[in-house]
Design a protein around this motif. Structure first.
Motif, PDB file in Angstrom:
ATOM      1  N   GLN A 149      40.574  33.423  51.808  1.00  0.00           N
ATOM      2  CA  GLN A 149      41.165  34.948  51.480  1.00  0.00           C
ATOM      3  C   GLN A 149      40.321  35.575  50.392  1.00  0.00           C
ATOM      4  N   ILE A 150      39.898  36.485  51.234  1.00  0.00           N
ATOM      5  CA  ILE A 150      38.689  38.257  50.323  1.00  0.00           C
ATOM      6  C   ILE A 150      39.297  39.418  50.492  1.00  0.00           C
ATOM      7  N   SER A 151      40.293  39.806  48.989  1.00  0.00           N
ATOM      8  CA  SER A 151      41.347  41.011  49.349  1.00  0.00           C
ATOM      9  C   SER A 151      40.535  41.789  48.987  1.00  0.00           C
ATOM     10  N   SER A 152      40.677  43.136  48.802  1.00  0.00           N
ATOM     11  CA  SER A 152      40.147  44.738  49.023  1.00  0.00           C
ATOM     12  C   SER A 152      40.253  44.550  47.168  1.00  0.00           C
ATOM     13  N   ASN A 153      40.471  43.969  46.839  1.00  0.00           N
ATOM     14  CA  ASN A 153      39.521  44.575  45.452  1.00  0.00           C
ATOM     15  C   ASN A 153      39.201  42.951  44.574  1.00  0.00           C
ATOM     16  N   GLY A 154      38.645  42.098  45.832  1.00  0.00           N
ATOM     17  CA  GLY A 154      37.748  41.313  45.813  1.00  0.00           C
ATOM     18  C   GLY A 154      37.975  40.077  45.234  1.00  0.00           C
ATOM     19  N   GLU A 155      39.665  39.674  44.803  1.00  0.00           N
ATOM     20  CA  GLU A 155      40.116  38.379  44.558  1.00  0.00           C
ATOM     21  C   GLU A 155      40.121  37.652  45.683  1.00  0.00           C
ATOM     22  N   ILE A 156      39.752  36.379  45.213  1.00  0.00           N
ATOM     23  CA  ILE A 156      40.098  34.891  46.355  1.00  0.00           C
ATOM     24  C   ILE A 156      40.675  33.760  45.404  1.00  0.00           C
ATOM     25  N   ALA A 157      41.650  33.930  47.983  1.00  0.00           N
ATOM     26  CA  ALA A 157      42.554  33.014  47.232  1.00  0.00           C
ATOM     27  C   ALA A 157      42.180  31.637  48.541  1.00  0.00           C
ATOM     28  N   LEU A 158      43.177  30.968  48.286  1.00  0.00           N
ATOM     29  CA  LEU A 158      43.171  29.268  49.049  1.00  0.00           C
ATOM     30  C   LEU A 158      44.096  29.138  49.711  1.00  0.00           C
ATOM     31  N   ARG A 159      43.733  29.033  51.555  1.00  0.00           N
ATOM     32  CA  ARG A 159      45.262  28.586  51.706  1.00  0.00           C
ATOM     33  C   ARG A 159      45.151  28.028  53.243  1.00  0.00           C
ATOM     34  N   MET A 160      45.834  26.277  53.593  1.00  0.00           N
ATOM     35  CA  MET A 160      45.689  26.377  54.643  1.00  0.00           C
ATOM     36  C   MET A 160      46.436  27.034  55.664  1.00  0.00           C
ATOM     37  N   ARG A 161      45.697  26.694  56.885  1.00  0.00           N
ATOM     38  CA  ARG A 161      46.196  27.593  58.153  1.00  0.00           C
ATOM     39  C   ARG A 161      47.056  26.701  59.506  1.00  0.00           C
ATOM     40  N   GLU A 162      48.268  27.221  57.732  1.00  0.00           N
ATOM     41  CA  GLU A 162      49.369  26.155  59.011  1.00  0.00           C
ATOM     42  C   GLU A 162      50.310  27.353  58.808  1.00  0.00           C
ATOM     43  N   PRO A 163      51.497  26.968  58.943  1.00  0.00           N
ATOM     44  CA  PRO A 163      53.004  27.707  58.821  1.00  0.00           C
ATOM     45  C   PRO A 163      53.438  27.575  57.616  1.00  0.00           C
ATOM     46  N   GLY A 164      54.033  28.938  57.363  1.00  0.00           N
ATOM     47  CA  GLY A 164      54.572  28.389  55.718  1.00  0.00           C
ATOM     48  C   GLY A 164      54.004  28.001  55.109  1.00  0.00           C
ATOM     49  N   ALA A 165      52.464  28.340  54.430  1.00  0.00           N
ATOM     50  CA  ALA A 165      51.589  27.991  54.170  1.00  0.00           C
ATOM     51  C   ALA A 165      51.768  29.125  52.976  1.00  0.00           C
ATOM     52  N   ASN A 166      51.335  29.297  51.804  1.00  0.00           N
ATOM     53  CA  ASN A 166      51.169  30.292  50.673  1.00  0.00           C
ATOM     54  C   ASN A 166      49.431  30.202  50.273  1.00  0.00           C
ATOM     55  N   PRO A 167      49.166  31.231  50.254  1.00  0.00           N
ATOM     56  CA  PRO A 167      47.540  31.661  50.037  1.00  0.00           C
ATOM     57  C   PRO A 167      47.729  31.725  47.844  1.00  0.00           C
ATOM     58  N   GLU A 168      46.749  30.736  47.976  1.00  0.00           N
ATOM     59  CA  GLU A 168      46.689  30.360  45.986  1.00  0.00           C
ATOM     60  C   GLU A 168      45.238  30.703  45.115  1.00  0.00           C
ATOM     61  N   THR A 169      45.737  31.988  44.880  1.00  0.00           N
ATOM     62  CA  THR A 169      44.629  32.782  44.383  1.00  0.00           C
ATOM     63  C   THR A 169      43.766  31.697  43.168  1.00  0.00           C
ATOM     64  N   ILE A 170      43.053  31.707  43.093  1.00  0.00           N
ATOM     65  CA  ILE A 170      41.549  30.664  42.155  1.00  0.00           C
ATOM     66  C   ILE A 170      40.465  32.198  41.863  1.00  0.00           C
ATOM     67  N   ALA A 171      39.618  32.435  40.727  1.00  0.00           N
ATOM     68  CA  ALA A 171      39.026  32.443  39.694  1.00  0.00           C
ATOM     69  C   ALA A 171      37.686  32.438  41.207  1.00  0.00           C
ATOM     70  N   ARG A 172      37.081  33.018  41.143  1.00  0.00           N
ATOM     71  CA  ARG A 172      35.253  33.014  42.085  1.00  0.00           C
ATOM     72  C   ARG A 172      34.396  31.195  41.042  1.00  0.00           C
ATOM     73  N   ALA A 173      34.584  31.118  39.687  1.00  0.00           N
ATOM     74  CA  ALA A 173      33.942  30.189  39.603  1.00  0.00           C
ATOM     75  C   ALA A 173      34.130  28.744  40.563  1.00  0.00           C
ATOM     76  N   GLU A 174      35.696  28.960  40.975  1.00  0.00           N
ATOM     77  CA  GLU A 174      36.296  27.923  41.082  1.00  0.00           C
ATOM     78  C   GLU A 174      35.588  27.093  42.379  1.00  0.00           C
ATOM     79  N   LEU A 175      36.094  28.485  43.083  1.00  0.00           N
ATOM     80  CA  LEU A 175      36.092  28.139  44.463  1.00  0.00           C
ATOM     81  C   LEU A 175      35.602  27.027  45.098  1.00  0.00           C
ATOM     82  N   VAL A 176      33.959  26.945  44.842  1.00  0.00           N
ATOM     83  CA  VAL A 176      33.397  25.817  45.412  1.00  0.00           C
ATOM     84  C   VAL A 176      34.228  24.199  44.981  1.00  0.00           C
ATOM     85  N   ASN A 177      34.501  23.955  44.088  1.00  0.00           N
ATOM     86  CA  ASN A 177      35.023  22.586  43.739  1.00  0.00           C
ATOM     87  C   ASN A 177      36.553  22.787  43.828  1.00  0.00           C
TER      88      ASN A 177
END
Length: 160
Positions: A65-93
């Motif tokens: 997920q890329i928000s309007s202010n540029g923050e990146i978050a990851l989540r599995m597309r499952e019911p009840g899964a919450n997005p976890e905000t991560i740094a841009r440098a850690e995206l690939v890992n």
């Protein structure tokens, strides 16, 4: 009577030239045909698939997920899964840790995010070995189902 020419083949010479005049005539006729028909052809019409025809992914993808202010978050597309905000440098890992060879990755960007930012994230993931990569869309035909799948409440119809 040796001065008289014989009427046989000995007096004629073979021409080795090719007569190109008929070929030039054919080329000019084709040129005129193409010049007349070219304006009738509609250039640049591309039939793109509509968003309402997008198919559902059978495997639960990892959503970037890329928000309007540029923050990146990851989540599995499952019911009840919450997005976890991560740094841009850690995206690939983080993406590599969470996916398998069969897990697709979808990018869900806010409408206000610049196109360049989305393409940079896609390029970074693709260069680092993520091959099953796509963009998440909101299907128009079933807005309630799409909103509930995205973890958002469905829009209520307006009452008068």
């Amino acid at each position: 009577m040796g001065s008289m020419r014989s009427g046989g083949r000995a007096g004629r010479r073979m021409k080795s030239d090719i007569n190109v005049v008929p070929y030039i005539d054919v080329m000019l006729v084709l040129l005129v045909i193409f010049m007349v028909t070219a304006p009738l052809i509609t250039p640049g019409l591309i039939n793109l698939p509509s968003v309402g025809a997008a198919s559902d992914v059978p495997v639960k993808p990892l959503e970037v997920q890329i928000s309007s202010n540029g923050e990146i978050a990851l989540r599995m597309r499952e019911p009840g899964a919450n997005p976890e905000t991560i740094a841009r440098a850690e995206l690939v890992n983080q993406v590599r840790q969470r996916i398998t060879a069969e897990t697709p990755v979808v990018i869900a960007a806010d409408g206000k995010v610049p196109y360049e930012s989305v393409m940079k994230v896609m390029d970074e993931l693709r260069v680092n070995g993520v091959t099953r990569l796509g963009l998440l869309v909101d299907q128009q035909s079933s807005t309630g189902a799409a909103a509930s799948a995205a973890g958002q409440p469905a829009a209520q119809p307006k009452r008068r």
